[in-house]
Design a protein around this motif. Structure first.
Motif, mmCIF file in Angstrom:
data_model
loop_
_atom_site.group_PDB
_atom_site.id
_atom_site.type_symbol
_atom_site.label_atom_id
_atom_site.label_comp_id
_atom_site.label_asym_id
_atom_site.label_seq_id
_atom_site.Cartn_x
_atom_site.Cartn_y
_atom_site.Cartn_z
ATOM 1 N N THR A 116 19.012 -10.916 24.672
ATOM 2 C CA THR A 116 19.967 -12.150 25.155
ATOM 3 C C THR A 116 18.863 -13.128 25.555
ATOM 4 O O THR A 116 19.058 -14.510 25.480
ATOM 5 N N ARG A 117 17.709 -13.418 24.402
ATOM 6 C CA ARG A 117 16.863 -14.573 23.737
ATOM 7 C C ARG A 117 16.244 -14.166 22.698
ATOM 8 O O ARG A 117 16.453 -12.795 21.963
ATOM 9 N N PRO A 118 16.455 -15.107 21.899
ATOM 10 C CA PRO A 118 15.141 -14.848 20.654
ATOM 11 C C PRO A 118 14.331 -13.891 20.831
ATOM 12 O O PRO A 118 13.249 -13.734 21.635
ATOM 13 N N ALA A 119 14.177 -12.831 19.901
ATOM 14 C CA ALA A 119 12.969 -11.749 19.718
ATOM 15 C C ALA A 119 12.008 -12.068 18.447
ATOM 16 O O ALA A 119 12.670 -12.155 17.205
ATOM 17 N N ALA A 120 10.962 -11.234 18.877
ATOM 18 C CA ALA A 120 10.029 -11.536 17.620
ATOM 19 C C ALA A 120 9.153 -10.356 17.423
ATOM 20 O O ALA A 120 8.862 -9.733 18.673
ATOM 21 N N LEU A 121 9.591 -9.200 16.258
ATOM 22 C CA LEU A 121 8.870 -7.973 16.131
ATOM 23 C C LEU A 121 7.155 -8.308 15.686
ATOM 24 O O LEU A 121 7.380 -8.406 14.318
ATOM 25 N N ILE A 122 6.549 -8.192 15.899
ATOM 26 C CA ILE A 122 5.468 -7.999 14.685
ATOM 27 C C ILE A 122 4.632 -6.514 14.362
ATOM 28 O O ILE A 122 4.676 -5.797 15.754
ATOM 29 N N ALA A 123 4.101 -5.962 13.318
ATOM 30 C CA ALA A 123 3.559 -5.083 13.053
ATOM 31 C C ALA A 123 2.764 -5.564 11.727
ATOM 32 O O ALA A 123 2.592 -6.450 11.018
ATOM 33 N N GLY A 124 1.518 -4.803 12.347
ATOM 34 C CA GLY A 124 0.587 -5.117 11.221
ATOM 35 C C GLY A 124 0.006 -3.544 10.816
ATOM 36 O O GLY A 124 0.043 -3.343 10.732
ATOM 37 N N GLY A 125 -0.617 -3.413 9.616
ATOM 38 C CA GLY A 125 -1.702 -3.222 8.893
ATOM 39 C C GLY A 125 -1.685 -2.702 7.050
ATOM 40 O O GLY A 125 -1.444 -3.893 6.799
ATOM 41 N N GLU A 126 -1.526 -1.786 7.069
ATOM 42 C CA GLU A 126 -1.118 -1.666 5.818
ATOM 43 C C GLU A 126 -0.911 -0.488 5.410
ATOM 44 O O GLU A 126 -1.365 0.810 5.280
ATOM 45 N N THR A 127 0.224 -0.864 4.419
ATOM 46 C CA THR A 127 0.802 0.029 3.674
ATOM 47 C C THR A 127 0.765 0.319 2.694
ATOM 48 O O THR A 127 -0.713 -0.044 2.340
ATOM 49 N N VAL A 128 1.164 1.506 1.491
ATOM 50 C CA VAL A 128 1.367 1.388 0.594
ATOM 51 C C VAL A 128 2.432 1.560 -0.778
ATOM 52 O O VAL A 128 3.417 1.571 -0.808
ATOM 53 N N VAL A 129 1.799 1.558 -1.550
ATOM 54 C CA VAL A 129 2.999 1.256 -3.049
ATOM 55 C C VAL A 129 2.439 2.764 -3.978
ATOM 56 O O VAL A 129 1.902 2.661 -4.260
ATOM 57 N N GLU A 130 3.825 2.994 -4.480
ATOM 58 C CA GLU A 130 3.474 4.477 -5.291
ATOM 59 C C GLU A 130 3.837 4.011 -6.022
ATOM 60 O O GLU A 130 5.592 3.346 -6.760
ATOM 61 N N LEU A 131 3.101 4.182 -7.887
ATOM 62 C CA LEU A 131 3.694 2.607 -8.755
ATOM 63 C C LEU A 131 4.165 3.744 -9.908
ATOM 64 O O LEU A 131 3.727 5.169 -9.984
ATOM 65 N N ARG A 132 5.886 3.286 -10.045
ATOM 66 C CA ARG A 132 6.246 4.597 -10.494
ATOM 67 C C ARG A 132 6.869 3.359 -11.891
ATOM 68 O O ARG A 132 6.766 3.678 -12.846
ATOM 69 N N GLY A 133 7.517 2.064 -11.269
ATOM 70 C CA GLY A 133 7.801 1.220 -12.985
ATOM 71 C C GLY A 133 6.220 0.619 -13.393
ATOM 72 O O GLY A 133 5.477 0.599 -13.078
ATOM 73 N N LYS A 134 6.916 -0.484 -14.133
ATOM 74 C CA LYS A 134 6.202 -1.079 -14.743
ATOM 75 C C LYS A 134 6.018 -2.521 -13.795
ATOM 76 O O LYS A 134 5.874 -3.564 -15.258
ATOM 77 N N GLY A 135 6.996 -3.198 -13.148
ATOM 78 C CA GLY A 135 7.129 -4.246 -12.426
ATOM 79 C C GLY A 135 5.747 -5.108 -11.596
ATOM 80 O O GLY A 135 5.286 -4.428 -11.876
ATOM 81 N N LEU A 136 5.715 -6.260 -11.000
ATOM 82 C CA LEU A 136 5.081 -6.663 -10.536
ATOM 83 C C LEU A 136 5.659 -6.704 -8.647
ATOM 84 O O LEU A 136 6.591 -7.242 -8.568
ATOM 85 N N GLY A 137 4.639 -6.616 -8.422
ATOM 86 C CA GLY A 137 4.725 -6.853 -6.675
ATOM 87 C C GLY A 137 3.100 -6.796 -6.202
ATOM 88 O O GLY A 137 2.693 -6.640 -6.664
#
Length: 414
Positions: free
Chosen positions: A299-320
């Motif tokens: 019924t009003r604008p909302a903000a969802l907050i999440a923090g922490g440290e995710t991980v990336v499984e490197l399979r490709g040769k891109g950038l990010g």
């Protein structure tokens, strides 16, 4: 889509304000205000926030309170001289010769100390790559680090191995300083603020065991020399009578500050978690599904907050980086929704890129398709940077002077 541009500006300001509240300057001053040392200290600052932490400490103690010192930080994160302190920069996250040379200078500074001496050790995230004294050839250690980062191992698993391949991690730096006292002031970038994990715990007892380290090597099929395997069989310090610490900042504070900044801008804020720990792309999909589920009830604008440290499984040769990958993965689920997500690293750098993170909103998936970008293909190639760059969805801030992990701000408009 209506409101998206305003929400994008709000998300950026919310993250900027939250990061400002986690700058270490005042926190270091508060930590040192009540401390008294028997003689001038040896000051060592290590990590992405090392320069700001050292500057604050120098402001409190002055040149008369510091006998000598060194600042070891990420390339580009120094902001100039600090009195007579040595300023050293090294690459991050890839371990290099510069970090090893800086560690050698620090170890020389703390050699031959007495029980009357104190090492003031200012530690922030990034210290694992910026302070290193390898017990195996540097090239092999760098390769082991790459293997650990690429296989999706948790930070606890990574540290169990690399502490045993290092002459300074896992409490071994404090042991090198003995009998001098080591007083650590820690800016946490890890979930739960565990001092043995922050920068791999150079001045903290290590609770992990040789057996655990060997199991990690087996589980992920790490390629190790016999010398490295022998290091895994040597135990790290379990008790350090000459060391003490205090934590002065954390991702939980970052998330609370983001929620407060959102409330100030008229959003109903909810902290989902400050311990986000999973694959970055899975976190992105989860946040998108939260947006889709909650919007019909708002019924009003909302903000969802999440923090922490995710991980990336490197399979490709891109950038990010993990924040960019999280944002890109969220784009499909947010398609058509009045929603904006900003995922950002508090230090201003996300992975080996110049971006702090990335945006995704209700129009991102369509814009990517129009630019000839397949989201699944870009994720498979770990190429979130170039995908988001094509549609103007990178968030670039430059170094912030702090490092308390990552924050995601998801804004929803009913």
């Amino acid at each position: 889509m209506e409101h998206l541009e305003d929400m994008r500006r709000d998300a950026a300001e919310i993250v900027r304000e939250a990061v400002r509240t986690c700058l270490p300057d005042e926190a270091v001053r508060r930590a040192l205000a009540g401390m008294r040392f028997p003689r001038p200290v040896i000051l060592a600052a290590v990590g992405k926030a090392a320069w700001r932490m050292a500057e604050s400490a120098y402001g409190v103690l002055g040149p008369e309170g510091i006998s000598r010192g060194i600042v070891i930080t990420k390339t580009g994160h120094s902001e100039g001289p600090i009195g007579s302190l040595l300023i050293r920069e090294a690459p991050h996250p890839v371990l290099g010769e510069a970090a090893v040379r800086a560690a050698e200078e620090l170890l020389e500074m703390v050699s031959g100390l007495t029980a009357e001496d104190t090492v003031l050790f200012l530690v922030s995230g990034g210290g694992s790559a910026l302070l290193e004294y390898p017990l195996i050839p540097l090239e092999e250690l760098a390769d082991v680090n790459r293997q650990l980062l690429a296989c999706g191992a948790s930070i606890e698993e990574i540290n169990a191995v690399r502490k045993r391949l290092s002459g300074v991690k896992g409490g071994r730096f404090a042991r090198r300083c003995a009998p001098a006292k080591v007083v650590s002031v820690l800016l946490s970038d890890v979930l739960g603020d565990r001092p043995d994990i922050i920068a791999s715990g150079p001045a903290c007892p290590d609770p992990s065991t040789c057996r655990e380290a060997e199991e990690v090597a087996r589980r992920y099929g790490l390629r190790l020399s016999e010398a490295a395997r022998e290091c895994l069989r040597k135990e790290t310090p379990k008790v350090l009578e000459n060391a003490e610490y205090q934590v002065i900042g954390s991702v939980s504070r970052l998330c609370r500050a983001a929620a407060a900044a959102a409330e100030k801008r008229g959003y109903g804020a909810e902290l989902l978690t400050d311990r986000l720990s999973c694959q970055a792309k899975e976190a992105g999909r989860l946040l998108a599904s939260e947006a889709r589920a909650r919007l019909p009830c708002l019924t009003r604008p909302a903000a969802l907050i999440a923090g922490g440290e995710t991980v990336v499984e490197l399979r490709g040769k891109g950038l990010g980086g993990r924040c960019q990958e999280l944002a890109l993965a969220a784009a499909e689920g947010l398609c058509g929704l009045p929603a904006v997500l900003l995922a950002a690293g508090s230090d201003g750098t996300d992975g080996p890129t110049d971006a702090a993170g990335g945006f995704a909103d209700g129009c991102t998936a369509e814009a990517l398709a129009g630019a000839g970008v397949s989201i699944p293909a870009a994720l498979a190639e770990n190429d979130a940077y170039h995908a988001l760059q094509k549609v103007g969805n990178l968030w670039i801030t430059g170094p912030t002077g702090t490092n308390v992990n990552d924050v995601c701000v998801l804004l929803l408009w009913p």
